[in-house]
Design an enzyme around this catalytic site. Sequence first.
Site, PDB file in Angstrom:
ATOM      1  N   GLU A 165     -71.239  -8.832  82.553  1.00 32.58           N
ATOM      2  CA  GLU A 165     -70.363  -9.046  83.699  1.00 32.58           C
ATOM      3  C   GLU A 165     -71.133  -9.623  84.895  1.00 32.58           C
ATOM      4  OE1 GLU A 165     -67.721  -6.034  86.352  1.00 32.58           O
ATOM      5  OE2 GLU A 165     -67.219  -6.139  84.230  1.00 32.58           O
ATOM      6  N   GLY A 185     -60.186  -6.293  87.056  1.00 31.84           N
ATOM      7  CA  GLY A 185     -60.647  -5.263  86.128  1.00 31.84           C
ATOM      8  C   GLY A 185     -60.894  -5.830  84.743  1.00 31.84           C
ATOM      9  N   ARG A 186     -61.773  -5.183  84.003  1.00 34.42           N
ATOM     10  CA  ARG A 186     -62.080  -5.653  82.660  1.00 34.42           C
ATOM     11  C   ARG A 186     -60.826  -5.728  81.790  1.00 34.42           C
ATOM     12  NH1 ARG A 186     -67.829  -2.743  80.956  1.00 34.42           N
ATOM     13  NH2 ARG A 186     -69.153  -4.207  82.098  1.00 34.42           N
ATOM     14  N   ASP A 187     -59.951  -4.744  81.927  1.00 39.68           N
ATOM     15  CA  ASP A 187     -58.715  -4.761  81.137  1.00 39.68           C
ATOM     16  C   ASP A 187     -57.873  -5.982  81.479  1.00 39.68           C
ATOM     17  OD1 ASP A 187     -58.544  -3.503  83.681  1.00 39.68           O
ATOM     18  OD2 ASP A 187     -56.702  -2.464  83.145  1.00 39.68           O
TER      19      ASP A 187
END
Length: 577
Positions: free
Chosen positions: A277, A307-309
């Site tokens: 990231e 966000g990663r999601d």
Amino acid sequence: MHTETPGSPDCRGSLQSVYNKEMNMSANTTVERINTDVLIIGSGGAGLRAAIAATEAGVKVLVIAKEQLKDAHTGWAMGGINVAIKDPATPQMHFDDTINGGWYINNYKLARIFAEEMPDRVHDLERYGVQFDRLPDGTYFTWAGGKQSAPLNLCAGDYTGREMMRGLLAEVHRLQVPFLENHYVIRLIKQGDRVVGAYLIDNQTGQYKVVQAKATIVATGGGGNMYKVNTNAPSNTGEGYAWALDVGAELVDMEMVQFHPTGMAYPPEKRGTLVTEKVRGNGGILKNRLGERFMQRYQPQRLELAGRDEVARAIYQEIQEGRGTEHGGVYLDVTHWEEGKVEKLVPDVFAEHMEVGIDIRKQMMEISHSMHHMMGGYAITEWGETNVPGLYAAGEVTRSIHGANRLGGNSIAEGQVFGRRAGLRAADYCQNVSTPQVTQQAIDSEVAQMEALLHKKAGVKPTDMLSSIKAVMWDNVGIIRDEEKLKLARQQLTQLRQQAQDLYAENTQQLQASLEIQDMLRVAEVIVESALERKESRGAHYRSDYPQMDPAWEKNIYIKQNSDGKLVTRTAPPVKE
């Protein structure tokens, strides 16, 4: 018998003088007994920090490593660790970001402790010799990852986990903490209501062992190898979660499986390899095959630092709608970075791509989502205690602090906070209990089961079953879920569990693989049942048949195995104080 220094690559000799052992014959097989105060299963960041804390508290410790100590999965971590150690970041910001990132089903009490104690844990790591990146003025170099309101991420290049392990191992050696490498834990041992150690097998010699322990800490990490494409070490097969089912410990949030947005998509042999990231945190841009910066459509404010999601689902949608690359990914572009920045900030990412002839200074990377982290696990108190006396847990194998989505940088960080706490509380527990004695009958029974697998002449090989599990989980319990897919996965896993009764092993390595398969199938079933129960979309759990987040589901799903072997669930609101 020769004697080696405790903490050396093979310290069986040193353990002879440290522990009281007896040699027993069971099923015509020699079984070695080892007594200790605190048994720690897992040699990553959480396990080693627990070992340091317990040793400093004055109790006898034994660490069991599935592989060599230096090869623990923590060493694969790249981007950094989150800590409020430099203005303008504060522990309150770190707490708020963690709760917001986790979509409000985190354990607030644990998250608060984590944010407040992390600065001290960084100073511990520095005492062990860990060197974090600093600016020319001597201050820490920090950067902001996805969903961070301030630069929380402290790093060592893009090899932070490896640098952390170097320091932790140095301290473990200094304290002469005994350990056994290349040993596989078959299962935990329970007497009455208490966990009293574990059965092991030496992967190199095939010798069976039993460790009799006053307290046991499980720090086995996650289970990424259930999925076809993942960023995990091969040893991450999830058996720690299965042991919880065996002894009646509760698991929580098991439906929350994180897919990292950026794993290498090409070439095939590198598929899933993590691209930290840190690339996006320092200006890397995501583009589809049309050259569009597609995050402007999905998250116009935070773009690549959502966000990663959210980023992972955006990438998935671009690919599904036909705007992906020829190799089934999207592009991650750093060709606009100034000269020297790639080599300085992300040397490992640079090297991984150069190995296959891609110079990321001049060419865009092809990336796609990759299974990365399990947010769920053992339900623990702030001291790593489970609901089973004598059993503690720390690190990724616990539900820890992450809720429905883990912030990048929070994983190997929280292992330091709660590994230490579990080590301290386990050491304290040892003061009030005696060393257990496992009956010879129990040992004989366990060995007989293992020998039966080895003495089968034919059946199903574990490698064949592993590929089937990976396909089921990737196709039906992946980044986008629905009831039809989840019920199909349940059916497929039931069939695979029936096939697993025919597993056989020709040697010790295949015996370990067979045991991993059996445990993996049980853990996969728990993930599916939890995912079916959560009828909403929240964080990493996205149900296309329930696409909205539902306030009524701002709660955790707990799951355990009852006395007749059936899974039972309960829900409860998040712990907030």
